[in-house]
Every structure is written in structure tokens, then in C-alpha cells.
Design a protein around this motif. Structure first.
Motif, PDB file in Angstrom:
ATOM      1  N   VAL A  29       0.857  -1.184   0.000  1.00 52.64           N
ATOM      2  CA  VAL A  29       0.000   0.000   0.000  1.00 52.64           C
ATOM      3  C   VAL A  29       0.890   1.230   0.000  1.00 52.64           C
ATOM      4  N   GLU A  30       0.507   2.237  -0.807  1.00 49.71           N
ATOM      5  CA  GLU A  30       1.296   3.462  -0.926  1.00 49.71           C
ATOM      6  C   GLU A  30       0.400   4.678  -0.741  1.00 49.71           C
ATOM      7  N   ARG A  31       1.021   5.765  -0.341  1.00 49.75           N
ATOM      8  CA  ARG A  31       0.292   7.026  -0.276  1.00 49.75           C
ATOM      9  C   ARG A  31      -0.122   7.435  -1.692  1.00 49.75           C
ATOM     10  N   TRP A  32      -1.367   7.893  -1.827  1.00 47.72           N
ATOM     11  CA  TRP A  32      -1.841   8.393  -3.121  1.00 47.72           C
ATOM     12  C   TRP A  32      -1.542   9.886  -3.193  1.00 47.72           C
ATOM     13  N   ILE A  33      -0.879  10.274  -4.267  1.00 45.19           N
ATOM     14  CA  ILE A  33      -0.566  11.681  -4.488  1.00 45.19           C
ATOM     15  C   ILE A  33      -1.601  12.244  -5.447  1.00 45.19           C
ATOM     16  N   ASP A  34      -2.410  13.189  -4.993  1.00 41.05           N
ATOM     17  CA  ASP A  34      -3.471  13.745  -5.836  1.00 41.05           C
ATOM     18  C   ASP A  34      -2.883  14.529  -7.001  1.00 41.05           C
ATOM     19  N   ARG A  35      -3.528  14.355  -8.163  1.00 45.04           N
ATOM     20  CA  ARG A  35      -3.140  15.010  -9.415  1.00 45.04           C
ATOM     21  C   ARG A  35      -1.649  14.827  -9.731  1.00 45.04           C
ATOM     22  N   PRO A  36      -1.174  13.595  -9.646  1.00 43.29           N
ATOM     23  CA  PRO A  36       0.242  13.368  -9.955  1.00 43.29           C
ATOM     24  C   PRO A  36       0.457  13.244 -11.463  1.00 43.29           C
ATOM     25  N   ARG A  37       1.715  13.309 -11.863  1.00 40.41           N
ATOM     26  CA  ARG A  37       2.090  12.993 -13.238  1.00 40.41           C
ATOM     27  C   ARG A  37       2.966  11.757 -13.206  1.00 40.41           C
ATOM     28  N   HIS A  38       2.775  10.918 -14.223  1.00 39.12           N
ATOM     29  CA  HIS A  38       3.491   9.651 -14.321  1.00 39.12           C
ATOM     30  C   HIS A  38       4.561   9.816 -15.396  1.00 39.12           C
ATOM     31  N   ILE A  39       5.812   9.821 -14.964  1.00 38.22           N
ATOM     32  CA  ILE A  39       6.921  10.013 -15.893  1.00 38.22           C
ATOM     33  C   ILE A  39       7.911   8.876 -15.712  1.00 38.22           C
ATOM     34  N   GLU A  40       8.329   8.303 -16.826  1.00 42.07           N
ATOM     35  CA  GLU A  40       9.244   7.166 -16.780  1.00 42.07           C
ATOM     36  C   GLU A  40      10.489   7.463 -17.599  1.00 42.07           C
ATOM     37  N   ILE A  41      11.569   6.833 -17.204  1.00 45.18           N
ATOM     38  CA  ILE A  41      12.860   7.016 -17.869  1.00 45.18           C
ATOM     39  C   ILE A  41      13.277   5.700 -18.522  1.00 45.18           C
ATOM     40  N   GLN A  42      13.580   5.751 -19.807  1.00 42.91           N
ATOM     41  CA  GLN A  42      14.070   4.577 -20.535  1.00 42.91           C
ATOM     42  C   GLN A  42      15.573   4.441 -20.320  1.00 42.91           C
ATOM     43  N   ILE A  43      16.011   3.232 -19.946  1.00 44.49           N
ATOM     44  CA  ILE A  43      17.453   3.002 -19.790  1.00 44.49           C
ATOM     45  C   ILE A  43      17.901   1.857 -20.693  1.00 44.49           C
ATOM     46  N   LEU A  44      19.180   1.865 -21.036  1.00 42.91           N
ATOM     47  CA  LEU A  44      19.851   0.757 -21.707  1.00 42.91           C
ATOM     48  C   LEU A  44      21.097   0.427 -20.908  1.00 42.91           C
ATOM     49  N   ALA A  45      21.320  -0.851 -20.653  1.00 40.70           N
ATOM     50  CA  ALA A  45      22.501  -1.285 -19.909  1.00 40.70           C
ATOM     51  C   ALA A  45      23.072  -2.530 -20.583  1.00 40.70           C
ATOM     52  N   ASP A  46      24.379  -2.520 -20.850  1.00 38.33           N
ATOM     53  CA  ASP A  46      24.972  -3.710 -21.457  1.00 38.33           C
ATOM     54  C   ASP A  46      25.566  -4.610 -20.381  1.00 38.33           C
ATOM     55  N   GLY A  47      26.203  -5.686 -20.789  1.00 39.40           N
ATOM     56  CA  GLY A  47      26.793  -6.625 -19.844  1.00 39.40           C
ATOM     57  C   GLY A  47      28.205  -6.281 -19.456  1.00 39.40           C
ATOM     58  N   HIS A  48      28.641  -5.050 -19.788  1.00 45.06           N
ATOM     59  CA  HIS A  48      30.014  -4.633 -19.525  1.00 45.06           C
ATOM     60  C   HIS A  48      30.077  -3.432 -18.592  1.00 45.06           C
ATOM     61  N   GLY A  49      28.966  -3.164 -17.909  1.00 40.93           N
ATOM     62  CA  GLY A  49      28.959  -2.091 -16.917  1.00 40.93           C
ATOM     63  C   GLY A  49      28.527  -0.731 -17.417  1.00 40.93           C
ATOM     64  N   ASN A  50      28.129  -0.632 -18.677  1.00 41.18           N
ATOM     65  CA  ASN A  50      27.708   0.659 -19.230  1.00 41.18           C
ATOM     66  C   ASN A  50      26.193   0.818 -19.092  1.00 41.18           C
ATOM     67  N   VAL A  51      25.757   1.930 -18.528  1.00 37.47           N
ATOM     68  CA  VAL A  51      24.331   2.227 -18.364  1.00 37.47           C
ATOM     69  C   VAL A  51      24.080   3.667 -18.812  1.00 37.47           C
ATOM     70  N   ILE A  52      23.086   3.850 -19.681  1.00 44.27           N
ATOM     71  CA  ILE A  52      22.698   5.186 -20.116  1.00 44.27           C
ATOM     72  C   ILE A  52      21.177   5.296 -20.052  1.00 44.27           C
ATOM     73  N   HIS A  53      20.682   6.534 -20.060  1.00 47.19           N
ATOM     74  CA  HIS A  53      19.230   6.732 -20.174  1.00 47.19           C
ATOM     75  C   HIS A  53      18.932   7.442 -21.485  1.00 47.19           C
ATOM     76  N   LEU A  54      17.724   7.231 -21.988  1.00 47.15           N
ATOM     77  CA  LEU A  54      17.301   7.791 -23.277  1.00 47.15           C
ATOM     78  C   LEU A  54      16.195   8.825 -23.100  1.00 47.15           C
ATOM     79  N   GLY A  55      16.227   9.523 -21.984  1.00 49.76           N
ATOM     80  CA  GLY A  55      15.214  10.544 -21.739  1.00 49.76           C
ATOM     81  C   GLY A  55      13.939   9.954 -21.166  1.00 49.76           C
ATOM     82  N   GLU A  56      12.932  10.820 -21.068  1.00 50.20           N
ATOM     83  CA  GLU A  56      11.708  10.433 -20.381  1.00 50.20           C
ATOM     84  C   GLU A  56      10.540  10.279 -21.338  1.00 50.20           C
TER      85      GLU A  56
END
Length: 657
Positions: A199-226
């Protein structure tokens, strides 16, 4: 690089993955249940393997059958798509044990981030802010209710094991906690095989924003914006866009870095998404919600603004390649918006729809892309998810992308079942959406104004025109005047022709056509009140601007004689084709108005059937597990007979006065 990849999914995502495999020169293997033997993804793959009967539990959710199919086809890797087993750690482990590459993260990362309780604890330790809520796993109903009361209403109940909005319940009334917890557990168990809740607190009138990431098997991680995913209905995303108009560069960079840290905290590999809840009035106060360890439905908008093929990079990373990009190499150009086309009827409360696709047009080109699993002849049933396709538009700026998407939705034609395309087109024209003033409750607040409650008169005009054209005798030679549908009467000359027409969900109408129409095999045009209206048509169906209507012939005499009145105000009917999962009453039980009596499930959605009035259950035609058709009578509730006081004279006679 792999030679052959099996796609452990169906529909539009399977078709989407096949497209990238073909571009990479990799042989694609589709799988199908008996319900999908002639599906588009089966026809477009290089080869296909049957994996079982129609129910997903015996086909698309069967690890053993999927692995056997991969072995039979000689695949070296499996792409899970999204849904089904995409976030199933057991499936990832089984692939590894069978010597197959799982095109996704490790089983350990799936396990960790798939458990929302452990995920929150892990990212919190990595310095990522999280939504306040319950702590600890395996809370029973009483502990969940106590945690909710401690947090304070409103609260959000969430399945720990799943996503996509399934099983989520917003509770504003403390008195409903027990009922809502039970319903959330039931949906979570049905969707994910695990009814653990948090159970979580409900935040009234929130916006749902997600970040796309890519990570390889060699330790490199980047994001591709929201991506902005705030346009939702029942916690399900309906429209997504990239980038978000809410974020400035500083907030974007901070949220992107938080997403990268969340990915590093679980040793992530592949494409994934970190989801945040963001107060609209204070974007800098963002909270981690969850991490989706798979490709997202809305990935095309990120592909448009970055120029990267995310499925390609899933495959390359799974094959062991390094990411050739640093964070500074990623730039976001232009704007993209996606609308999800689902088999549902907005005019009937968005109930799932089904049927055979009789006519289909899906726009492509000029900044528009449609990802779809449909073709003419496709049978859409109630066994699988209702999402049919996605229409995505790109432009140099947001207003251009919005205009292109609205125009593309107006071009979209799916006749033979109801979809939400017209609803989405109107939503995208709403002033708040145009202004970018979004929140996750906007659709629910504005929904009534986005649905056409009445059938437009031109729909009946077009339907009558089609009927009249079908009755016209073939041209050439002598024509019997009694065979011409003119309403001609002996000694009276022509008279208006009346057509009895019925659109399901609306009262039958007696309609008199007024126009000289233009009718062709796939189209009908009519003029009404000086305006010309053109519809696509197929069978009983008419379509225009993304909307569709099924217009049936109606015989009022036959309807009266057939006993159709049984499905009246005292009857409870199935609102959609599906399966009865819960029956709470027996014949003879007394019920109160609004009391929940049955639950019907279809396309992974539950619909509660409630008593229309107080009374007694006189008929009960179903049991748990019963398969029902739309509008089938489920039960009959005889109303309470109120005592009517006798008039004064009758009372005196009865009293012997």
C-alpha cells in the motif's frame, strides 16, 4: 549474433519484433495457440510453431511448451515481448538452463525489481527517493488495512509481483478497505499468480513520468530521456509522449541519473524503464514507483526522438555487444505521441469488445507509424489483452505531433468490433491535453464529455441508405414496380420508406431516410442538413473518424413475440463476453440495491455485477467458471413488493364497518 530468435508472444509486439529481426537478417520464429493459428504474427514470421490450445495458461504461459518450440525451431535466443512471461524470473532461468539467451535482464534482476517491496528498499539504499508506503513483504489483510490507516486516505493498493495497472485499487473510503483488498488480491492472483500486495500514499493530481534506460553486460548504463504517461484510465496508460513538457533540462538530468542508479543497484542488463510519480506543481519532488524489466508498450515514442531501435539494442546486448554510446551522445529531437487502440466500447463504460475484423485501415508514413497485430479476418476474443495496435505520430514539435496523431486516428478503421480510436482522437483535442496540463486523473474526470452518448442521425441515415441500396433491383430490362423500395402504394404514389434500426446499447428507432445517397461496396455517403457525411462500411458496421457503429435491423413484432422482455430491468446481463469468476448469491437470497452479486472477467479485466434494486434472487443461470456471451442473462432479481395502503372505503369494508 544469433541466427534464429523465437518470439514468446503474440499480436502487435510479435509483429514489431519480427520487423527488427528481419532488418538484422535473423530468422524469426513465431509461436501460436489454436486461437491464433491464422494470426498476422504467424504469417509474417519465417516459421511458426503451435504451442497449445487457446487458454494462455496452456500456451503462451507454458514454459515447457515454449522451450520445446525453441528446440524444435533451432532458436538460440528467446524474445519475450511484454506481458505473458516477459517479467518471469523462472522463465529466464529456464532459458539459461536450456542453453538459450533470454533477451532481457538476468533472472536475479527480474526477481528483485519484480518484487515492488524489495525494489523500493533496494533503490532507496542507492539514494533514489521512493513513495511513502507499507514496509515488509507478505502482509495479511489486517496488516495492509492497518498500514493504509496509518498512511491516511486516500491510498493505492498495488500487487507486488506485477504492473500494467492490473490489480491496482485506489481507495478513498476507509470503510471499503476490506472489499478492495480482496478484489486487488483476486486480480493480482489471476494476472501474476501472486496475490502479495503493498500500500502506498496516493498523491493527488500526480504525473506519471518514466525514464528509458539501456545497460549492457560490460557495466555501461545510459538513459534515453523520459516519457510522459499521465493520460491513464483505471491506472492503464492510454496515451504516452516523449519528451515531457513538464521537465526542464536540470530535472530531466536528475531523474535520468536516478534511473541509472536504480538500474545499477540491481545489476541490470538490457532495455528497462524506471517509473516515477511526480507532483505536477513540484517536478523536482519525484518518487520512484517501480522498474519494468522489459520493453515497454510505449517504446516507439523514444525510438522516434532518439533514432534508436530499442528492440535491436535488446538483441545486441543479449548477444554480448557493448553499448557504443556515452550519455553525452544521446540527444532528443522533436516530439512523438502514441495512442493505444484497444478492443473496448467507450459508450458502454469501456467494456471489452470482440468480433471479426471485417474492414481495416491503419495509417503509415508522413511521421505516422502503426504497430499492429491485426489483419482483415482476425477474430478478436476475450482470452487475451484487449490492446490491438498503437498509432504513433512524430513531429518537429508537440503541436505538430498532436495534429498528426489526431488525423491518423481519424483515418483508422477497424470494423467488426468496437475500439477506443474515436475516444482517443477527442481526448487529444481536449484543451488541457493540448496545453500539456496533464495528470493521471484527467481522463477519468473528463471522460463523460469525450464519449458520444447518442447515435448521430447521419449514422441512421447511412444505415437506411445501405438497406435501400440492397433492395434495389438490378438495372437493365423491365422492372416490376412492386420490387422497387420506394414505398409506392396503389392509388397513392410514392411514400417515405421506414427502416427499423437498432444500435446495441440504444433503443430501436423507426427511421425515414431523407437523402439520395452514394453507396459503393465499401463506403456510403449521405447528406443531412446540408452536410455531407462519408462512412466506411462492412456488413452491419459503419465507421467514421475512428468511431464505429453496429446498426442492426429490428423487427418490433418479432421482438415482442420472442420474450425478449425477460432481459429487462429485473435481469442482470453479461456486459461483455467472458468468464464468471465469482458468484456471491443463491436463488432465494434477498439482496439490497447496489449489492455486488457476481464478477465477470474478460481480457484481464474484472466487472462487478450489482443488484439494480432491492429484491429476491429468483433465477441464477451461471456458476463460477461459466463462459458467457455479451448481454446473456445471468440472474433475475424480483423487486421488493411494497405494501400499498388500502383506500379508506376498502379499509372500512375489510374491518367489517
Amino acid at each position: 549474433m544469433f541466427d534464429t530468435v523465437l518470439i514468446a508472444n503474440r499480436g502487435e509486439i510479435a509483429v514489431r519484433v519480427i520487423r527488427t529481426l528481419r532488418a538484422l537478417g535473423i530468422r524469426s520464429v513465431a509461436v501460436f495457440s489454436d486461437a491464433d493459428a491464422d494470426a498476422r504474427h504467424v504469417r509474417e514470421a519465417d516459421t511458426a510453431v503451435r504451442i497449445g490450445p487457446a487458454p494462455a495458461a496452456e500456451s503462451y504461459l507454458s514454459v515447457e511448451r515454449l522451450l520445446a518450440a525453441a528446440e524444435q525451431a533451432g532458436a538460440q535466443a528467446i524474445h519475450p515481448g511484454y506481458g505473458f512471461l516477459a517479467e518471469n524470473a523462472g522463465f529466464a532461468r529456464a532459458c539459461a538452463a536450456a542453453g538459450l539467451a533470454f533477451i532481457g535482464p538476468s533472472a536475479e534482476a527480474i526477481d528483485l525489481m519484480g518484487d515492488k517491496i524489495r525494489a523500493k528498499e533496494t533503490v532507496r539504499a542507492a539514494g533514489v527517493p521512493v513513495v511513502p508506503g507499507s514496509s515488509g513483504s507478505g502482509l495479511d489483510d489486517g496488516q495492509l488495512a492497518a498500514a493504509a490507516r496509518e498512511i491516511g486516505m486516500p491510498v493505492l493498493l498495488k500487487p507486488s509481483a506485477g504492473g500494467g495497472g492490473k490489480g491496482m485499487r485506489l481507495v478513498r473510503d476507509e470503510a471499503r478497505l476490506t472489499e478492495e483488498i480482496a478484489a486487488a488480491r483476486r486480480e493480482a492472483r489471476g494476472s501474476f499468480g501472486d496475490d502479495t500486495l503493498l500500500v502506498e500514499r496516493w498523491i493527488d493530481r500526480p504525473r506519471h513520468i518514466e525514464i528509458q534506460i539501456l545497460a549492457d553486460g560490460h557495466g555501461n548504463v545510459i538513459h534515453l530521456g523520459e516519457r510522459e504517461c499521465s493520460l491513464q484510465r483505471r491506472h492503464q496508460k492510454v496515451v504516452e509522449e516523449a519528451p515531457s513538457v513538464l521537465l526542464d533540462e536540470a530535472t530531466r538530468a536528475a531523474m535520468g541519473e536516478a534511473a541509472v542508479q536504480a538500474a545499477r543497484s540491481c545489476g541490470y542488463r538490457g532495455a528497462g524503464t524506471v517509473e516515477f510519480i511526480v507532483p505536477g506543481k513540484d517536478p523536482s519532488s519525484y518518487f520512484f514507483m517501480e522498474m519494468n524489466t522489459r520493453l515497454q508498450v510505449e517504446h516507439p515514442v523514444t525510438e522516434f526522438i532518439t533514432g534508436l531501435d530499442l528492440v535491436e539494442w535488446q538483441i545486441r546486448i543479449a548477444a554480448g555487444e557493448r553499448l557504443p554510446y556515452a550519455q553525452r551522445d544521446i540527444t532528443l529531437t522533436g516530439h512523438a505521441i502514441e495512442a493505444r487502440i484497444c478492443a473496448e466500447d467507450p459508450s458502454r463504460g469501456f467494456l471489452p469488445s470482440g468480433g471479426t475484423v471485417l474492414a481495416l485501415h491503419e495509417p503509415q508514413g508522413d511521421g505516422v507509424r502503426t504497430d499492429s497485430g491485426l489483419s482483415e479476418g482476425t477474430e478478436v476474443g476475450s482470452l487475451y489483452d484487449p490492446m490491438l495496435s498503437k498509432v504513433i505520430a512524430y513531429g518537429p514539435d508537440r503541436p505538430t505531433a498532436l495534429r498528426r496523431l489526431r488525423a491518423a486516428l481519424a483515418e483508422t478503421v477497424t470494423l467488426g468490433l468496437h475500439t477506443n480510436a474515436g475516444f482517443l482522437r477527442r481526448l487529444l483535442a481536449h484543451p488541457a491535453v493540448v496545453a500539456g496540463d496533464l495528470d493521471t486523473g484527467l481522463v477519468e474526470r473528463e471522460v463523460d464529455g469525450l464519449i458520444d452518448q447518442a447515435v448521430p442521425a447521419e449514422v441512421y441515415e447511412a444505415a437506411a441508405a445501405v438497406r435501400r441500396a440492397e433492395l434495389e433491383p438490378p438495372g437493365g430490362g423491365w422492372t416490376d414496380p412492386f420490387s422497387v423500395p420506394s414505398g409506392w402504394r396503389l392509388g397513392g404514389g410514392p411514400a417515405p420508406v421506414t427502416h427499423w434500426l437498432h444500435v446495441p446499447g440504444h433503443d430501436p428507432v423507426a427511421y425515414v431516410a431523407r437523402d439520395a445517397p452514394t453507396v459503393t461496396p465499401g463506403q456510403v455517403s449521405v447528406t443531412l442538413d446540408g452536410m455531407r457525411h462519408t462512412f466506411r462500411r462492412a456488413g452491419e458496421w459503419l465507421g467514421r473518424d475512428g468511431d464505429a457503429w453496429q446498426v442492426r435491423d429490428h423487427d418490433p413484432v418479432a421482438a415482442a413475440l420472442s420474450g425478449a422482455s425477460r432481459a429487462g430491468v429485473d435481469s442482470l446481463t453479461a456486459p461483455m463476453p467472458g468468464t464468471v469468476t465469482v458468484v456471491k448469491v443463491d436463488v432465494g437470497d434477498e439482496v439490497t440495491a447496489g449489492q455486488s452479486l457476481l464478477v465477470v472477467e474478460a481480457m484481464k479485466m474484472e466487472h462487478v455485477i450489482s443488484a439494480p434494486h432491492a429484491g429476491t434472487v429468483t433465477e441464477l443461470d451461471v456458476t463460477p467458471g461459466s463462459t458467457v456471451a455479451m448481454d446473456q442473462v445471468l440472474a433475475v432479481i424480483a423487486p421488493v413488493q411494497e405494501d400499498t395502503p388500502a383506500d379508506e372505503d376498502e379499509a372500512e369494508v375489510e374491518a367489517g364497518k
